[in-house]
Design a protein around this motif. Structure first.
Motif, PDB file in Angstrom:
ATOM      1  N   PRO A 186      -3.603  -6.470 -10.135  1.00  0.00           N
ATOM      2  CA  PRO A 186      -4.496  -6.027  -9.023  1.00  0.00           C
ATOM      3  C   PRO A 186      -4.366  -7.025  -7.680  1.00  0.00           C
ATOM      4  O   PRO A 186      -4.323  -6.319  -6.746  1.00  0.00           O
ATOM      5  CB  PRO A 186      -5.749  -6.384  -9.707  1.00  0.00           C
ATOM      6  N   LEU A 187      -4.046  -8.198  -7.571  1.00  0.00           N
ATOM      7  CA  LEU A 187      -3.798  -9.035  -6.427  1.00  0.00           C
ATOM      8  C   LEU A 187      -2.628  -8.541  -5.851  1.00  0.00           C
ATOM      9  O   LEU A 187      -2.641  -8.248  -4.597  1.00  0.00           O
ATOM     10  CB  LEU A 187      -3.810 -10.414  -6.719  1.00  0.00           C
ATOM     11  N   GLY A 188      -1.537  -8.451  -6.439  1.00  0.00           N
ATOM     12  CA  GLY A 188      -0.430  -7.856  -5.668  1.00  0.00           C
ATOM     13  C   GLY A 188      -0.316  -6.365  -5.261  1.00  0.00           C
ATOM     14  O   GLY A 188      -0.027  -6.126  -4.194  1.00  0.00           O
ATOM     15  N   ARG A 189      -1.285  -5.661  -5.904  1.00  0.00           N
ATOM     16  CA  ARG A 189      -1.325  -4.294  -5.401  1.00  0.00           C
ATOM     17  C   ARG A 189      -2.398  -4.394  -4.131  1.00  0.00           C
ATOM     18  O   ARG A 189      -2.036  -3.539  -3.326  1.00  0.00           O
ATOM     19  CB  ARG A 189      -1.916  -3.617  -6.503  1.00  0.00           C
ATOM     20  N   ARG A 190      -3.188  -5.233  -4.239  1.00  0.00           N
ATOM     21  CA  ARG A 190      -4.105  -5.118  -2.988  1.00  0.00           C
ATOM     22  C   ARG A 190      -3.113  -5.767  -1.852  1.00  0.00           C
ATOM     23  O   ARG A 190      -3.674  -5.356  -0.661  1.00  0.00           O
ATOM     24  CB  ARG A 190      -5.161  -6.323  -3.178  1.00  0.00           C
ATOM     25  N   VAL A 191      -2.227  -6.755  -1.804  1.00  0.00           N
ATOM     26  CA  VAL A 191      -1.655  -7.385  -1.015  1.00  0.00           C
ATOM     27  C   VAL A 191      -0.670  -6.053  -0.316  1.00  0.00           C
ATOM     28  O   VAL A 191      -0.333  -5.853   0.982  1.00  0.00           O
ATOM     29  CB  VAL A 191      -0.694  -8.434  -1.451  1.00  0.00           C
TER      30      VAL A 191
ATOM     31  N   ALA B 157      -0.467  -4.472   3.364  1.00  0.00           N
ATOM     32  CA  ALA B 157       0.608  -4.349   4.007  1.00  0.00           C
ATOM     33  C   ALA B 157       0.843  -2.752   4.571  1.00  0.00           C
ATOM     34  O   ALA B 157       1.357  -2.387   5.506  1.00  0.00           O
ATOM     35  CB  ALA B 157       1.940  -4.501   3.020  1.00  0.00           C
ATOM     36  N   TRP B 158       0.686  -1.776   3.802  1.00  0.00           N
ATOM     37  CA  TRP B 158       0.790  -0.381   4.086  1.00  0.00           C
ATOM     38  C   TRP B 158       0.071  -0.062   5.149  1.00  0.00           C
ATOM     39  O   TRP B 158       0.267   0.825   6.203  1.00  0.00           O
ATOM     40  CB  TRP B 158       0.768   0.401   2.570  1.00  0.00           C
ATOM     41  N   TYR B 159      -1.375  -0.299   4.916  1.00  0.00           N
ATOM     42  CA  TYR B 159      -2.225   0.002   5.903  1.00  0.00           C
ATOM     43  C   TYR B 159      -1.980  -0.606   7.257  1.00  0.00           C
ATOM     44  O   TYR B 159      -2.107  -0.049   8.244  1.00  0.00           O
ATOM     45  CB  TYR B 159      -3.931  -0.442   5.623  1.00  0.00           C
ATOM     46  N   ALA B 160      -1.573  -1.760   7.351  1.00  0.00           N
ATOM     47  CA  ALA B 160      -1.023  -2.391   8.462  1.00  0.00           C
ATOM     48  C   ALA B 160       0.146  -1.710   9.248  1.00  0.00           C
ATOM     49  O   ALA B 160       0.122  -1.431  10.323  1.00  0.00           O
ATOM     50  CB  ALA B 160      -0.693  -3.907   8.338  1.00  0.00           C
ATOM     51  N   ASP B 161       0.992  -1.359   8.358  1.00  0.00           N
ATOM     52  CA  ASP B 161       2.180  -0.553   8.987  1.00  0.00           C
ATOM     53  C   ASP B 161       1.766   0.775   9.395  1.00  0.00           C
ATOM     54  O   ASP B 161       2.336   1.151  10.380  1.00  0.00           O
ATOM     55  CB  ASP B 161       3.094  -0.392   7.933  1.00  0.00           C
ATOM     56  N   ALA B 162       0.858   1.612   8.749  1.00  0.00           N
ATOM     57  CA  ALA B 162       0.246   2.748   9.256  1.00  0.00           C
ATOM     58  C   ALA B 162      -0.329   2.443  10.583  1.00  0.00           C
ATOM     59  O   ALA B 162      -0.343   3.281  11.545  1.00  0.00           O
ATOM     60  CB  ALA B 162      -0.664   3.355   8.194  1.00  0.00           C
TER      61      ALA B 162
ATOM     62  N   THR C  96       6.344  -5.512   7.053  1.00  0.00           N
ATOM     63  CA  THR C  96       6.021  -4.736   5.872  1.00  0.00           C
ATOM     64  C   THR C  96       6.841  -5.238   4.797  1.00  0.00           C
ATOM     65  O   THR C  96       6.061  -5.211   3.756  1.00  0.00           O
ATOM     66  CB  THR C  96       6.101  -3.583   6.139  1.00  0.00           C
ATOM     67  N   VAL C  97       8.097  -5.217   4.869  1.00  0.00           N
ATOM     68  CA  VAL C  97       8.815  -5.509   3.651  1.00  0.00           C
ATOM     69  C   VAL C  97       8.497  -7.078   3.061  1.00  0.00           C
ATOM     70  O   VAL C  97       8.660  -7.325   1.916  1.00  0.00           O
ATOM     71  CB  VAL C  97      10.533  -5.487   4.208  1.00  0.00           C
ATOM     72  N   ALA C  98       8.443  -7.870   3.937  1.00  0.00           N
ATOM     73  CA  ALA C  98       7.838  -9.334   3.270  1.00  0.00           C
ATOM     74  C   ALA C  98       6.641  -9.335   2.775  1.00  0.00           C
ATOM     75  O   ALA C  98       6.476  -9.987   1.694  1.00  0.00           O
ATOM     76  CB  ALA C  98       7.951 -10.141   4.467  1.00  0.00           C
ATOM     77  N   ALA C  99       5.608  -8.416   3.228  1.00  0.00           N
ATOM     78  CA  ALA C  99       4.443  -8.409   2.607  1.00  0.00           C
ATOM     79  C   ALA C  99       4.580  -7.493   1.258  1.00  0.00           C
ATOM     80  O   ALA C  99       3.909  -8.061   0.414  1.00  0.00           O
ATOM     81  CB  ALA C  99       3.403  -7.604   3.609  1.00  0.00           C
ATOM     82  N   LEU C 100       5.358  -6.754   1.370  1.00  0.00           N
ATOM     83  CA  LEU C 100       5.528  -5.990   0.030  1.00  0.00           C
ATOM     84  C   LEU C 100       6.238  -6.910  -1.082  1.00  0.00           C
ATOM     85  O   LEU C 100       5.878  -6.901  -2.455  1.00  0.00           O
ATOM     86  CB  LEU C 100       6.458  -4.663   0.189  1.00  0.00           C
ATOM     87  N   ALA C 101       7.125  -7.575  -0.695  1.00  0.00           N
ATOM     88  CA  ALA C 101       7.902  -8.641  -1.537  1.00  0.00           C
ATOM     89  C   ALA C 101       6.807  -9.554  -2.228  1.00  0.00           C
ATOM     90  O   ALA C 101       6.841  -9.872  -3.167  1.00  0.00           O
ATOM     91  CB  ALA C 101       9.086  -9.339  -0.735  1.00  0.00           C
ATOM     92  N   LEU C 102       6.045 -10.218  -1.113  1.00  0.00           N
ATOM     93  CA  LEU C 102       5.124 -11.154  -1.368  1.00  0.00           C
ATOM     94  C   LEU C 102       4.009 -10.527  -2.449  1.00  0.00           C
ATOM     95  O   LEU C 102       3.658 -11.090  -3.469  1.00  0.00           O
ATOM     96  CB  LEU C 102       4.049 -11.491  -0.392  1.00  0.00           C
ATOM     97  N   GLY C 103       3.787  -9.342  -2.151  1.00  0.00           N
ATOM     98  CA  GLY C 103       2.622  -8.543  -3.163  1.00  0.00           C
ATOM     99  C   GLY C 103       3.390  -8.683  -4.337  1.00  0.00           C
ATOM    100  O   GLY C 103       2.622  -8.545  -5.581  1.00  0.00           O
ATOM    101  N   ALA C 104       4.452  -7.959  -4.507  1.00  0.00           N
ATOM    102  CA  ALA C 104       5.333  -7.972  -5.627  1.00  0.00           C
ATOM    103  C   ALA C 104       5.292  -9.176  -6.458  1.00  0.00           C
ATOM    104  O   ALA C 104       5.132  -9.342  -7.621  1.00  0.00           O
ATOM    105  CB  ALA C 104       6.715  -7.121  -5.427  1.00  0.00           C
ATOM    106  N   LEU C 105       5.742 -10.212  -5.603  1.00  0.00           N
ATOM    107  CA  LEU C 105       5.457 -11.515  -6.558  1.00  0.00           C
ATOM    108  C   LEU C 105       4.227 -12.099  -7.130  1.00  0.00           C
ATOM    109  O   LEU C 105       4.110 -12.408  -8.046  1.00  0.00           O
ATOM    110  CB  LEU C 105       6.272 -12.663  -5.294  1.00  0.00           C
TER     111      LEU C 105
END
Length: 75
Positions: A20-25, A29-34, A3-12
């Motif tokens: 919009p693309l970063g927020r989507r990623v 990631a949050w949905y996958a973690d949940a 999740t942390v890696a996906a959030l970092a990728l989304g932020a980048l």
């Protein structure tokens, strides 16, 4: 960790390609973690319920055996 890696990728991706693309990623990631957390809780619940059901089945079997032993004709 994933999740942390996906959030970092989304932020980048949000910084490089647009928000919009970063927020989507990040949202994925949050949905996958949940989903993983729900699956973990469901596994715990199923394990606990199966333990209770096994205990109830053993108790019922013992009660039925005792009743059968008491009610059968003695010779």
């Amino acid at each position: 960790m994933l999740t942390v890696a996906a959030l970092a990728l989304g932020a980048l991706l949000g910084l490089i390609l647009g928000v919009p693309l970063g927020r989507r990623v990040e949202r994925v990631a949050w949905y996958a973690d949940a989903t993983l957390a729900r699956a973990r809780v469901t596994g715990w619940l199923l394990r606990d319920l199966s333990g209770w059901l096994l205990a109830v089945a053993v108790v019922v079997a013992v009660v039925v055996f005792v009743l059968w032993a008491l009610m059968r004709p003695h010779r």
